[in-house]
Design an enzyme around this catalytic site. Structure first.
Site, PDB file in Angstrom:
ATOM      1  N   ASP A  65      -1.901  11.174  -2.829  1.00 41.95           N
ATOM      2  CA  ASP A  65      -2.247   9.492  -3.378  1.00 41.95           C
ATOM      3  C   ASP A  65      -2.443  10.067  -5.016  1.00 41.95           C
ATOM      4  OD1 ASP A  65      -2.694   8.504  -0.578  1.00 41.95           O
ATOM      5  OD2 ASP A  65      -2.768   6.525  -1.428  1.00 41.95           O
ATOM      6  N   ARG A 104       0.953  -0.981  -0.131  1.00 42.00           N
ATOM      7  CA  ARG A 104      -0.041   0.383  -0.025  1.00 42.00           C
ATOM      8  C   ARG A 104       0.894   1.289  -0.203  1.00 42.00           C
ATOM      9  NH1 ARG A 104       1.817   1.876   3.772  1.00 42.00           N
ATOM     10  NH2 ARG A 104       0.411   3.991   2.972  1.00 42.00           N
ATOM     11  N   GLY A 105       0.360   2.698  -0.465  1.00 46.98           N
ATOM     12  CA  GLY A 105       0.828   3.892  -0.052  1.00 46.98           C
ATOM     13  C   GLY A 105       1.513   3.583  -1.797  1.00 46.98           C
ATOM     14  N   ALA A 106       0.877   4.507  -2.473  1.00 50.11           N
ATOM     15  CA  ALA A 106       0.875   6.001  -3.769  1.00 50.11           C
ATOM     16  C   ALA A 106       1.554   4.518  -4.358  1.00 50.11           C
ATOM     17  CB  ALA A 106       0.524   6.253  -3.913  1.00 50.11           C
ATOM     18  N   GLN A 164      -2.749   2.485   9.639  1.00 48.36           N
ATOM     19  CA  GLN A 164      -1.233   2.815   9.147  1.00 48.36           C
ATOM     20  C   GLN A 164      -0.529   2.918  10.103  1.00 48.36           C
ATOM     21  OE1 GLN A 164      -4.232   3.301   7.613  1.00 48.36           O
ATOM     22  NE2 GLN A 164      -4.041   3.015   5.307  1.00 48.36           N
ATOM     23  N   ARG A 199      -7.048  -0.834  -7.486  1.00 47.49           N
ATOM     24  CA  ARG A 199      -7.569   0.524  -6.631  1.00 47.49           C
ATOM     25  C   ARG A 199      -7.129   2.546  -7.090  1.00 47.49           C
ATOM     26  NH1 ARG A 199      -4.106   1.074  -0.530  1.00 47.49           N
ATOM     27  NH2 ARG A 199      -6.326   2.655   0.094  1.00 47.49           N
ATOM     28  N   ASN A 219      -5.635  12.173  -0.329  1.00 44.02           N
ATOM     29  CA  ASN A 219      -5.064  11.864   0.714  1.00 44.02           C
ATOM     30  C   ASN A 219      -5.466  10.999   1.790  1.00 44.02           C
ATOM     31  OD1 ASN A 219      -1.689  11.136   1.321  1.00 44.02           O
ATOM     32  ND2 ASN A 219      -1.918  11.883   2.984  1.00 44.02           N
ATOM     33  N   LYS A 220      -4.619   9.825   2.376  1.00 46.28           N
ATOM     34  CA  LYS A 220      -5.861   8.769   3.351  1.00 46.28           C
ATOM     35  C   LYS A 220      -6.733   9.852   3.959  1.00 46.28           C
ATOM     36  CE  LYS A 220      -5.593   5.508   3.960  1.00 46.28           C
ATOM     37  NZ  LYS A 220      -6.239   4.703   3.527  1.00 46.28           N
TER      38      LYS A 220
HETATM   39  O1  MRU Z   1      -4.367   3.667   1.925  1.00 49.16           O
HETATM   40  P1  MRU Z   1      -2.912   3.257   1.574  1.00 49.16           P
HETATM   41  O2  MRU Z   1      -2.456   2.897   2.523  1.00 49.16           O
HETATM   42  O3  MRU Z   1      -2.228   2.950   0.496  1.00 49.16           O
HETATM   43  O4  MRU Z   1      -3.005   5.264   1.664  1.00 49.16           O
HETATM   44  C1  MRU Z   1      -2.136   5.449   1.651  1.00 49.16           C
HETATM   45  C2  MRU Z   1      -1.453   7.003   1.947  1.00 49.16           C
HETATM   46  O5  MRU Z   1      -2.650   7.515   1.934  1.00 49.16           O
HETATM   47  C3  MRU Z   1      -0.562   7.793   1.469  1.00 49.16           C
HETATM   48  O6  MRU Z   1      -0.841   9.067   2.947  1.00 49.16           O
HETATM   49  C4  MRU Z   1      -0.126   8.015   0.374  1.00 49.16           C
HETATM   50  O7  MRU Z   1       0.339   7.333  -0.292  1.00 49.16           O
HETATM   51  C5  MRU Z   1       1.403   8.415   0.072  1.00 49.16           C
HETATM   52  S1  MRU Z   1       2.479   7.295   0.356  1.00 49.16           S
HETATM   53  C6  MRU Z   1       3.889   7.895   0.297  1.00 49.16           C
END
Ligand code: MRU
Length: 358
Positions: A236, A46-48, A195, A89, A246-247
């Site tokens: 993201d 996970r994470g962009a 997270q 996603r 973002n999250k």
């Molecule tokens: O749902 P996730 O855990 O994939 O979401 C991740 C985030 O929102 C991060 O803040 C975002 O991807 C930036 S990461 C380097």
């Protein structure tokens, strides 16, 4: 240790299974593009930036899976696989960015299908290597915003686990720490998948950076107290006008930061900027299964009544007016973002600049 890596011996994509951390550190292997899409969907990875790199390796796997003997047949199979991977996603644009880059290579290639298969793997590797280099450049730029003795708030996980290695917003904090600045991190726990409490706290333990986990609800309290000098988050997808997806919870954090005059900095590789979208309302927001909200337990018992329903948007959009500056690998970008962001992403020659990162 890289979050996303190619295992030469197994001829497979190796991931760290992030669902198990911090209790257990375990690798997960994907041997097919379908398994890769599943790992992205279930948030094994996970994470962009991390899911972008994983998708690139997934497409390389699709090349090896394909039985095609001709380039047009191989291209057809690759496009089908890219479609499946892209749907895993919807919000993080890095996923489609990486897949489009891989497909561009395949579409422009003249030669044998076998050679193309190996070129695709090499391109996925290049995307992964570039991600690490880009993160370190962002970290150098971003660390100038942190001063000795600062306390910062961080949301979600944006560290080595959310990227190929090093991290975006957490990478900035890590760089400031490595430069010898004393920095204290207030770690938003980041409901519903935690997270922050699980992954960011785990990473900060490894780096020896002092921190306290706070409930998401406590961020406003700390911002109002005067204890916090800056907020750092990842992203993201960022629209051309500087609106930042973002999250979930980032928007409320940005509002509280703004109300208290605390600077709010998204740390964003240019591959996360989507210039095709004029503003944030055009960004697709993933709504995940309600069970992620409902399945929480306290002292081994369910918290919610049987049959309860829930909504679970995974991201929100922070309007550009709440953003102090955006940290990219090409430098800090200040408002007006609709003018300054495209210039930084496209560079002087009007071409996207991320590919040419060192
Ligand atoms: O749902 P996730 O855990 O994939 O979401 C991740 C985030 O929102 C991060 O803040 C975002 O991807 C930036 S990461 C380097």
């Amino acid at each position: 240790m890289r979050t996303v890596a190619w295992d030469e011996e197994k001829q497979a994509l190796r991931l760290i299974d992030q669902r198990l951390l911090p209790a257990e550190f375990k690798f997960a292997y994907c041997y097919t593009y379908q398994e890769t899409a599943d790992a992205i969907r279930k948030m094994v990875v996970r994470g962009a930036p991390a899911i972008g790199a994983a998708a690139a390796f997934g497409l390389a796997l699709a090349g090896f899976q394909s039985k095609a003997n001709t380039l047009p047949d191989l291209l057809r199979d690759l496009r089908e696989a890219a479609d499946v991977l892209a749907k895993a996603r919807p919000t993080a644009v890095n996923l489609t960015w990486a897949l489009q880059r891989m497909l561009r290579l395949a579409e422009g290639y003249v030669g044998t299908p076998d050679k193309l298969r190996h070129l695709l793997l090499a391109e996925a590797q290049r995307i992964a290597d570039e991600d690490v280099a880009i993160n370190k450049r962002m970290a150098e730029h971003g660390a100038t915003l942190i001063h000795d003795g600062d306390t910062v708030i961080h949301h979600c996980n944006t560290g080595a686990l959310a990227t190929v290695d090093w991290g975006t917003a957490l990478g900035v904090i890590r760089m400031a720490h490595e430069q010898g600045k004393r920095v204290h991190v207030l770690v938003d726990e980041t409901r519903p998948r935690l997270q922050g409490a699980r992954l960011t706290a785990w990473e900060l333990e490894q780096y020896g950076i002092p921190y306290d986990i706070i409930t998401d609800n406590a961020a406003g309290y700390f911002l109002r107290s005067g204890e916090v000098q800056a907020v750092f988050v990842g992203a993201d997808r960022v629209a051309a006008n500087g609106d930042v997806a973002n999250k979930i919870g980032t928007y409320m954090l940005a509002l509280a930061a703004n109300d208290n005059g605390v600077p709010f900095y998204p740390v964003v590789p240019t591959s996360t900027v989507d210039l095709s979208l004029r503003h944030g309302a055009q960004i697709p927001i993933e709504e995940r299964d309600p069970s992620e909200v409902l399945d929480i337990q306290l002292h081994g018992r369910p918290v919610t009544p049987k049959g309860a329903s829930a909504r679970n948007p995974a991201f929100d959009v922070t309007p550009a007016r709440l953003v102090t500056a955006i940290v990219t690998e090409n430098g800090l970008v200040y408002p007006p973002f609709d003018l300054n962001l495209p210039a930084v992403v496209l560079g002087a020659d009007g071409k996207e600049t991320t590919d040419s990162a060192d």
